[in-house]
Design a protein around this motif. Sequence first.
Motif, PDB file in Angstrom:
ATOM      1  N   SER A  19       0.838  -1.160   0.136  1.00 56.49           N
ATOM      2  CA  SER A  19       0.001  -0.066   0.033  1.00 56.49           C
ATOM      3  C   SER A  19       0.809   1.236   0.009  1.00 56.49           C
ATOM      4  N   ARG A  36      -0.014   5.637   0.374  1.00 54.25           N
ATOM      5  CA  ARG A  36      -0.986   6.812   0.213  1.00 54.25           C
ATOM      6  C   ARG A  36      -0.295   7.970  -0.338  1.00 54.25           C
ATOM      7  N   TYR A  71      -6.229  13.137  -1.154  1.00 56.54           N
ATOM      8  CA  TYR A  71      -5.687  11.821  -0.946  1.00 56.54           C
ATOM      9  C   TYR A  71      -5.799  10.897  -1.810  1.00 56.54           C
ATOM     10  N   GLN A 120      -5.442   6.755  -1.264  1.00 56.09           N
ATOM     11  CA  GLN A 120      -5.004   5.557  -0.661  1.00 56.09           C
ATOM     12  C   GLN A 120      -4.960   4.332  -1.605  1.00 56.09           C
TER      13      GLN A 120
END
Length: 128
Positions: free
Chosen positions: A17, A19, A80, A82
């Motif tokens: 992951s 961000r 943002y 994610q």
Amino acid sequence: QEKLIEFGGGLVQAGGSLRLSCTTSGRAFSNYLMGWFRQAPGKEREFVAHVSWNGGTTYYADSVKGRFTISRDNAGNTVYLQMNSLKPEDTAVYYCASGPRGFYFGTYYSRPGTYDSWGQGTQVTVSS
């Protein structure tokens, strides 16, 4: 003149992951549609996601639906992205962009030409 700056790119293994953040200045951030696009080497810039002025409505490319989430903090002038369950095909330079003033969303606003301000981009590399 509006200025957009992206942060958060990097190298990550498949399945990981990241961000991304994009801060803006120069105009009333909360009034505008905000989007994320990406461009891989040798390919055209493609739409990733956008979020309406109040954060209440989001729209995603099919390729990222269910894995990526776009959100915004109007008080902080930040949008943002994610990104979860990353794949090698997600490797690209990611750009945030500022779109039209007002409430807009949907397929028409997946076109780069509907955005008038862009950041410099941040590299995301996903290794297999």
